[in-house]
Structure formats: C-alpha cells, structure tokens
Enzyme design. Sequence first.
Site, short mmCIF file in Angstrom:
data_model
loop_
_atom_site.label_atom_id
_atom_site.label_comp_id
_atom_site.label_asym_id
_atom_site.label_seq_id
_atom_site.Cartn_x
_atom_site.Cartn_y
_atom_site.Cartn_z
N ASP A 188 0.82 -1.21 0.00
CA ASP A 188 0.00 0.00 0.00
C ASP A 188 0.86 1.26 0.00
O ASP A 188 0.49 2.27 -0.60
CB ASP A 188 -0.93 0.01 1.22
CG ASP A 188 -2.10 -0.95 1.06
OD1 ASP A 188 -2.15 -1.65 0.03
OD2 ASP A 188 -2.95 -0.99 1.96
N ASN A 269 -4.94 8.68 1.15
CA ASN A 269 -5.43 8.09 2.40
C ASN A 269 -5.90 9.13 3.39
O ASN A 269 -7.09 9.22 3.68
CB ASN A 269 -4.34 7.22 3.04
CG ASN A 269 -4.45 5.76 2.65
OD1 ASN A 269 -5.27 5.40 1.81
ND2 ASN A 269 -3.63 4.92 3.25
N ASP A 299 -4.76 13.76 21.02
CA ASP A 299 -3.40 13.59 20.52
C ASP A 299 -3.30 13.97 19.05
O ASP A 299 -2.21 14.23 18.54
CB ASP A 299 -2.95 12.14 20.70
CG ASP A 299 -2.53 11.83 22.13
OD1 ASP A 299 -2.52 12.76 22.96
OD2 ASP A 299 -2.24 10.66 22.42
N TYR A 312 -4.68 4.33 9.17
CA TYR A 312 -4.53 4.89 10.52
C TYR A 312 -5.89 5.15 11.17
O TYR A 312 -6.08 4.95 12.37
CB TYR A 312 -3.70 6.17 10.44
CG TYR A 312 -3.22 6.71 11.77
CD1 TYR A 312 -3.39 6.01 12.96
CD2 TYR A 312 -2.57 7.93 11.83
CE1 TYR A 312 -2.93 6.51 14.17
CE2 TYR A 312 -2.11 8.45 13.03
CZ TYR A 312 -2.29 7.74 14.19
OH TYR A 312 -1.84 8.23 15.38
#
Length: 428
Positions: A188, A269, A299, A312
């Site tokens: 990827d 992405n 965060d 993610y």
Amino acid sequence: MSTPADATPWGLIAEALRGFSHTVLFRRVGCSLKRFQGAAQVVSASSDFQREYQKLLAGISYTSKFKLSTAADEFESDLVKGCKVGWADNSGLKLRRRCRLVWENGHPQSVLIVKKPGDLAASHKLKEIATWFVGSGRRLCEVVADLLRHHNLRVLVERPVHQTEFSEFDAFSPYETDVDLCITLGGDGTVLHLASLFVEDLPLPPVISFAMGTLGFLTPFNASMARTVLSRLLWPPWEGEAIFATLRSRKQCQVHWGGQLQRVHHVLNETLVDRGASPAMVVLECFVDGRHLTTVQADGLIISTPSGSTAYSMSAGGPMVAPSVPCTLLTPVAPHSLSFRPLVVPESSVIEVHLPQASRSHARASFDGRHTMRMLRDSSIVCKTANYALPMINMHPLDEDWYEGITQKLKWTGSLRSQQGFRGSPQR
C-alpha cells in the site's frame, strides 16, 4: 522452441499462457473470450481464498438476488488519462466511483512502473515486466514478444531508479503528462507514493497494483499474476474490452500560515494533524463547510478518504468504508472527551483545521505519512476533494475486491461461518 500444434494466433497465445496463474479482469457478455476458453484457461479466477469462500457459500441456504448489470453504457472522456469511463451503477443515482474503462487508443502508449524502494524482488519484477513491454523477449517466450512488439510501449521509472538501477528506461518527471498506465510493485505504501507523484489536479492514468508487501487493501493482484494480467490489458484480442476500476477520491490539502497559502498536497489516504513531540494534547479548531464544528482536544485528528478508512483511521477506532462511498472521515486520536466519536461527512464538504494563536505548543502535520511539517500557531489546513480521482484497476466488478480484502485479511468469513449450526437452522 517447439512449435505448438495449433499455429493460429489463438493457439500461439494459449501456448504462451499455459501454466500461468490466472484471474478475471474483464467480464463482457458475448465477447471473444469464449473462443479462448478451451485454449488457455484465463476466464475464471482460481485462488485458495476463492475456493474456500465458495465452500462456505455452499453451506448457506440463501442465494442473493443481486444481478450485475451488463448493459452498454455511454462512455465519458476527460475523467481518466487515456481512457473513456462508463459507470457501473445506476445512472439515475449519479454515483461516479465504480466504473468500467476502455482505452481510447485500444491500449496504453506509455507505462510508469513504480517499485518498492530497496527491494531486490521488486527490482527483478520491474526488470521482467519492463523488458517484456519493450519486446526484447529475453525474459518471455519469443511468441509473446512478437505479439507485443507492435505496441512499442514507452517505459518510465522514477529518476532515482533510472540513475541507480535501470538507465535503459526513461526517467519520469512529476510534470509528465504522457503516462497513461501506472504499475506499482510493492504494498500500500508504494501505491501512496505513486499517488504523491502527480502534483497537479488533472486527469490521472489508471493504476494496477501488484502486491509484494504485507497486509494491504490497495493491492488486489499478486505479483505472480503480473504477466497474465498485463497480457489481458495489452493483447490484441482484448483491445477495447472494458476494465473494472474504482475512482478513488483524493483530498487536496492547502496549508496556510498566517493566512497565506504555503503548500498544497494531494493525499489518497489521510491528512494527520497531531501533537508531534509535545507531551501535551493538541487543541484544534475544526470547521466543516465554514461552520465551527468543535474544538478538538486530543493527541491528533485524522481527515481520511474512504481509501484511508482501513489505515490509521481504523487503528484509531474509525469505521471501515468501501472506497466507492462519497464521504470524508474525521477520526480523533485519543480524544480528551470520550463523547467525540469518529464522524462521517459528505465528500463535498470542506474541512478546515486551525491551530489557535493561544495554543500551548506547535502541532505537526503529515500527508499520507509523508511531507511531515510543523504547524505554527495561527496556521490552518483546508481539505477538499480533488477534482480528479485515482483510477484503481480491479480484479472484480464493483467493490468485490475490497470486500474480499477485508474478509480474507481480517478473517471475517472463516471465523464466523466455520461454527457449527450455521447452515440455515438455529441451534437449540
């Protein structure tokens, strides 16, 4: 080399392909594939996963009533470089993601090959494919080379690869406009790197990705299939045949410092804004279509496309979204408030993330894991959907590749359907 018993073009092709792994890349009712079926078995897919999946389906008493539409479409131009586009979904719904591609000139004219850096296996595969394209015949039988030589394809590689490994192929420039097919050899990350090479918001060439990495959702084809699959894209019997593809949306991300535009990045992405090296949470003001949505204390914050929903964003608790769904995901990373959950907004919405002047520290931004930069106080990032999506060639129609990927790699089907009592009657 011995001469095959059948010296016709069909027989020669059959001899060249015999023994190769095969896959379904095109499906067209009444096409000339039926003549080829007995000579070279390239019509049906055969993978271990497909066989196991069919066994599992055999234990389910219900048969889906869905029928894939094979009606002829009106094809549009100027959306994909070198191709015309016909939509696979109901035209009345105006969903412009799942499609079929047809080469405008019957086949591509120039090919960009991008490989996983520092990978000897990827280098060997690049050499094999590129040599095959230019028709030298050193790595494939002479019959195949003769059949492909008339294409006279131009092969390009990235400039560092051109300088260190393959000087016999042309070097690719980020502003190259002649490429009409891209091939990736890696995982990827290689696909994301390829997407970052096209810096302008212009029609992009189709991309076919061969897996040579680990877990990935953007590489439906195995590297061992490369010659067989590419044969279907280039050989004369299938010139003009439609190719399954998904137009994967990209985000155009504008970085502003003090109200001035500094940089523009395109991501496939996600865009990530996080606290960087600071031990404290980052405070971000988030706007959607000009309306203040919330002040994020976390965060970080992920702004993701559907393609990035399995990256993610998924690790941070976001939903998995099929690549044809027109949406944008906002996923917080370790939010201070547990009430701030992942949010899905329309693809057309403009997302703005602002770091307040009164922020305790700077933040950090990255784009598809690259181009990491510091976000100064009073800086902002504006994300909107790019005009032109990245066309990813599929093995199967619609979103079947994606469903197969999550089912196989996340092992949904086996863990669920292997339980006793799942064959249509509830246990008592």
